[in-house]
Design a protein around this motif. Structure first.
Motif, PDB file in Angstrom:
ATOM      1  N   SER A 221      15.471 -68.872 -65.795  1.00 41.03           N
ATOM      2  CA  SER A 221      15.268 -68.188 -67.074  1.00 41.03           C
ATOM      3  C   SER A 221      15.513 -69.136 -68.235  1.00 41.03           C
ATOM      4  O   SER A 221      14.771 -69.158 -69.218  1.00 41.03           O
ATOM      5  CB  SER A 221      16.196 -66.971 -67.168  1.00 41.03           C
ATOM      6  N   SER A 222      16.557 -69.951 -68.112  1.00 42.61           N
ATOM      7  CA  SER A 222      16.858 -70.924 -69.154  1.00 42.61           C
ATOM      8  C   SER A 222      15.813 -72.026 -69.216  1.00 42.61           C
ATOM      9  O   SER A 222      15.326 -72.380 -70.303  1.00 42.61           O
ATOM     10  CB  SER A 222      18.243 -71.531 -68.900  1.00 42.61           C
ATOM     11  N   SER A 223      15.442 -72.566 -68.062  1.00 45.66           N
ATOM     12  CA  SER A 223      14.481 -73.670 -68.052  1.00 45.66           C
ATOM     13  C   SER A 223      13.114 -73.228 -68.553  1.00 45.66           C
ATOM     14  O   SER A 223      12.413 -73.987 -69.229  1.00 45.66           O
ATOM     15  CB  SER A 223      14.368 -74.252 -66.641  1.00 45.66           C
ATOM     16  N   ALA A 224      12.716 -71.986 -68.242  1.00 42.64           N
ATOM     17  CA  ALA A 224      11.432 -71.474 -68.729  1.00 42.64           C
ATOM     18  C   ALA A 224      11.426 -71.387 -70.250  1.00 42.64           C
ATOM     19  O   ALA A 224      10.455 -71.775 -70.909  1.00 42.64           O
ATOM     20  CB  ALA A 224      11.147 -70.107 -68.116  1.00 42.64           C
ATOM     21  N   ALA A 225      12.513 -70.875 -70.811  1.00 43.77           N
ATOM     22  CA  ALA A 225      12.602 -70.732 -72.267  1.00 43.77           C
ATOM     23  C   ALA A 225      12.628 -72.096 -72.949  1.00 43.77           C
ATOM     24  O   ALA A 225      11.924 -72.327 -73.941  1.00 43.77           O
ATOM     25  CB  ALA A 225      13.847 -69.931 -72.634  1.00 43.77           C
ATOM     26  N   ILE A 226      13.430 -73.024 -72.419  1.00 43.40           N
ATOM     27  CA  ILE A 226      13.541 -74.347 -73.033  1.00 43.40           C
ATOM     28  C   ILE A 226      12.207 -75.070 -72.998  1.00 43.40           C
ATOM     29  O   ILE A 226      11.731 -75.610 -74.015  1.00 43.40           O
ATOM     30  CB  ILE A 226      14.620 -75.192 -72.321  1.00 43.40           C
ATOM     31  N   SER A 227      11.573 -75.112 -71.832  1.00 42.80           N
ATOM     32  CA  SER A 227      10.320 -75.860 -71.697  1.00 42.80           C
ATOM     33  C   SER A 227       9.200 -75.230 -72.517  1.00 42.80           C
ATOM     34  O   SER A 227       8.413 -75.953 -73.154  1.00 42.80           O
ATOM     35  CB  SER A 227       9.907 -75.962 -70.231  1.00 42.80           C
ATOM     36  N   ALA A 228       9.106 -73.884 -72.542  1.00 42.82           N
ATOM     37  CA  ALA A 228       8.040 -73.224 -73.294  1.00 42.82           C
ATOM     38  C   ALA A 228       8.189 -73.451 -74.793  1.00 42.82           C
ATOM     39  O   ALA A 228       7.222 -73.784 -75.489  1.00 42.82           O
ATOM     40  CB  ALA A 228       8.040 -71.720 -72.983  1.00 42.82           C
ATOM     41  N   VAL A 229       9.384 -73.270 -75.302  1.00 42.35           N
ATOM     42  CA  VAL A 229       9.609 -73.441 -76.742  1.00 42.35           C
ATOM     43  C   VAL A 229       9.449 -74.901 -77.141  1.00 42.35           C
ATOM     44  O   VAL A 229       8.820 -75.225 -78.163  1.00 42.35           O
ATOM     45  CB  VAL A 229      11.013 -72.930 -77.138  1.00 42.35           C
ATOM     46  N   LEU A 230       9.998 -75.811 -76.333  1.00 36.78           N
ATOM     47  CA  LEU A 230       9.935 -77.235 -76.671  1.00 36.78           C
ATOM     48  C   LEU A 230       8.502 -77.763 -76.652  1.00 36.78           C
ATOM     49  O   LEU A 230       8.083 -78.473 -77.587  1.00 36.78           O
ATOM     50  CB  LEU A 230      10.808 -78.033 -75.710  1.00 36.78           C
ATOM     51  N   ILE A 231       7.732 -77.422 -75.618  1.00 38.80           N
ATOM     52  CA  ILE A 231       6.364 -77.915 -75.553  1.00 38.80           C
ATOM     53  C   ILE A 231       5.530 -77.348 -76.695  1.00 38.80           C
ATOM     54  O   ILE A 231       4.628 -78.013 -77.223  1.00 38.80           O
ATOM     55  CB  ILE A 231       5.706 -77.583 -74.183  1.00 38.80           C
ATOM     56  N   SER A 232       5.837 -76.128 -77.138  1.00 35.67           N
ATOM     57  CA  SER A 232       5.092 -75.552 -78.258  1.00 35.67           C
ATOM     58  C   SER A 232       5.411 -76.279 -79.561  1.00 35.67           C
ATOM     59  O   SER A 232       4.519 -76.496 -80.399  1.00 35.67           O
ATOM     60  CB  SER A 232       5.416 -74.058 -78.399  1.00 35.67           C
ATOM     61  N   LEU A 233       6.662 -76.679 -79.733  1.00 39.92           N
ATOM     62  CA  LEU A 233       7.067 -77.347 -80.969  1.00 39.92           C
ATOM     63  C   LEU A 233       6.491 -78.753 -81.095  1.00 39.92           C
ATOM     64  O   LEU A 233       6.179 -79.208 -82.208  1.00 39.92           O
ATOM     65  CB  LEU A 233       8.598 -77.405 -81.056  1.00 39.92           C
ATOM     66  N   ILE A 234       6.361 -79.452 -79.968  1.00 39.59           N
ATOM     67  CA  ILE A 234       5.937 -80.850 -80.046  1.00 39.59           C
ATOM     68  C   ILE A 234       4.459 -81.055 -79.723  1.00 39.59           C
ATOM     69  O   ILE A 234       3.976 -82.194 -79.766  1.00 39.59           O
ATOM     70  CB  ILE A 234       6.786 -81.733 -79.102  1.00 39.59           C
ATOM     71  N   SER A 235       3.728 -79.972 -79.429  1.00 39.43           N
ATOM     72  CA  SER A 235       2.330 -80.157 -79.036  1.00 39.43           C
ATOM     73  C   SER A 235       1.318 -79.420 -79.914  1.00 39.43           C
ATOM     74  O   SER A 235       0.118 -79.708 -79.805  1.00 39.43           O
ATOM     75  CB  SER A 235       2.129 -79.720 -77.585  1.00 39.43           C
ATOM     76  N   TYR A 236       1.736 -78.479 -80.753  1.00 47.50           N
ATOM     77  CA  TYR A 236       0.763 -77.640 -81.451  1.00 47.50           C
ATOM     78  C   TYR A 236      -0.170 -78.460 -82.346  1.00 47.50           C
ATOM     79  O   TYR A 236      -1.330 -78.097 -82.570  1.00 47.50           O
ATOM     80  CB  TYR A 236       1.464 -76.549 -82.274  1.00 47.50           C
ATOM     81  N   ARG A 237       0.315 -79.600 -82.872  1.00 45.11           N
ATOM     82  CA  ARG A 237      -0.513 -80.434 -83.745  1.00 45.11           C
ATOM     83  C   ARG A 237      -1.702 -81.038 -82.993  1.00 45.11           C
ATOM     84  O   ARG A 237      -2.687 -81.457 -83.618  1.00 45.11           O
ATOM     85  CB  ARG A 237       0.329 -81.564 -84.323  1.00 45.11           C
ATOM     86  N   LEU A 238      -1.640 -81.070 -81.665  1.00 44.97           N
ATOM     87  CA  LEU A 238      -2.732 -81.662 -80.891  1.00 44.97           C
ATOM     88  C   LEU A 238      -4.009 -80.846 -80.985  1.00 44.97           C
ATOM     89  O   LEU A 238      -5.088 -81.353 -80.679  1.00 44.97           O
ATOM     90  CB  LEU A 238      -2.315 -81.803 -79.420  1.00 44.97           C
ATOM     91  N   TRP A 239      -3.914 -79.590 -81.383  1.00 38.83           N
ATOM     92  CA  TRP A 239      -5.102 -78.756 -81.536  1.00 38.83           C
ATOM     93  C   TRP A 239      -5.778 -78.968 -82.887  1.00 38.83           C
ATOM     94  O   TRP A 239      -6.774 -78.327 -83.184  1.00 38.83           O
ATOM     95  CB  TRP A 239      -4.744 -77.287 -81.334  1.00 38.83           C
ATOM     96  N   PHE A 240      -5.230 -79.883 -83.681  1.00 37.44           N
ATOM     97  CA  PHE A 240      -5.805 -80.215 -84.990  1.00 37.44           C
ATOM     98  C   PHE A 240      -6.087 -81.710 -85.074  1.00 37.44           C
ATOM     99  O   PHE A 240      -5.426 -82.517 -84.408  1.00 37.44           O
ATOM    100  CB  PHE A 240      -4.846 -79.823 -86.123  1.00 37.44           C
ATOM    101  N   THR A 241      -7.041 -82.070 -85.891  1.00 34.51           N
ATOM    102  CA  THR A 241      -7.303 -83.483 -86.159  1.00 34.51           C
ATOM    103  C   THR A 241      -6.298 -83.988 -87.187  1.00 34.51           C
ATOM    104  O   THR A 241      -5.476 -83.225 -87.714  1.00 34.51           O
ATOM    105  CB  THR A 241      -8.731 -83.669 -86.699  1.00 34.51           C
TER     106      THR A 241
END
Length: 248
Positions: A221-241
């Motif tokens: 439960s902890s690892s799912a929350a950490i990995s999901a939130v972290l990957i969203s914070l550091i990757s969302y800019r990749l969907w933009f130029t």
């Protein structure tokens, strides 16, 4: 189970092959490749683990964990083909998740810092987080495409990329975590997990097996929350130029 009797287990693969041929599913090649690869990989890692357990050297443990993170990152990154740098972002998310989760397990005295505990539990944590990252990428791609008009409208009104994609981001993070918590709701009623079953088959007390399985599920439960939130914070800019335009 002896090495000879293990060969009889391939009868289950034969059933899958026959059903594929009968129903003309065309999965014979995939079944054969998957069977050979899984058998070879498991046999190889068995000998590697036996060597690492006997040597009890921290260097070999770190090498195995780095290998796990690398393979898991490569597999999850395939869900985000075309996104520059997604592999390294996933690797960072998995590494941080592993460091935080295993660090707490050791510091709290829940597991002993020995190869017998560190390597199998790290594998389960990294594997679970890999699935979460893969689901996140799938949902982000789908949600971004279906909400393209909304995102571009927000950008045209002066919103930042983060503000424009925030709704999509939340839905993707939530969707990537749901399977983990759905499993937690039904565990013990619908399924008996592998670790618990393995310990019982090996002769451990069912109560001891359950305790370790509870520990693993709470860790998930902890690892799912950490990995999901972290990957969203550091990757969302990749969907933009670089010009803050939504990628096609």
């Amino acid at each position: 189970m002896t090495a000879f009797s293990m060969w009889f287990a391939f009868a289950f693969v034969l059933i899958a092959l026959l059903l594929s041929v009968w129903q003309k599913l065309g999965l014979e090649k995939e079944i054969a490749i998957g069977t050979v690869r899984s058998t070879v990989q498991l046999l190889a890692i068995g000998y590697v683990l036996q060597f690492v357990f006997q040597s009890d050297h921290i260097g070999f443990i770190l090498i195995l964990i780095v290998m796990m993170v690398s393979v898991a990152s490569w597999n999850a990154a395939s869900r985000g083909a075309g996104l520059p740098g997604i592999f390294w972002r996933i690797a960072i998310a998995l590494s941080v998740t592993e460091l935080v989760t295993m660090g707490l397990l050791v510091l709290l005295g829940l597991v002993s810092p020995t190869p017998q505990y560190l390597i199998p539990m790290s594998g389960m944590i990294i594997g679970s987080s890999m699935v979460v990252c893969g689901l996140y990428l799938n949902h982000m791609n789908r949600e971004t495409e279906s909400s393209r008009g909304e995102i571009e409208a927000l950008l045209s009104l002066g919103a930042t990329p983060r503000q424009a994609i925030q709704g999509v981001l939340k839905r993707a993070v939530k969707a990537s975590m749901i399977p983990t918590f759905d499993t937690m709701k039904t565990i013990g009623l619908v399924q008996l997990p592998g670790m618990m079953t393995g310990m019982i088959v090996a002769g451990a007390s069912p109560i001891d097996a359950v305790r370790y399985q509870i520990l693993i599920m709470l860790t998930f439960s902890s690892s799912a929350a950490i990995s999901a939130v972290l990957i969203s914070l550091i990757s969302y800019r990749l969907w933009f130029t670089k010009e803050s335009i939504l990628r096609s």
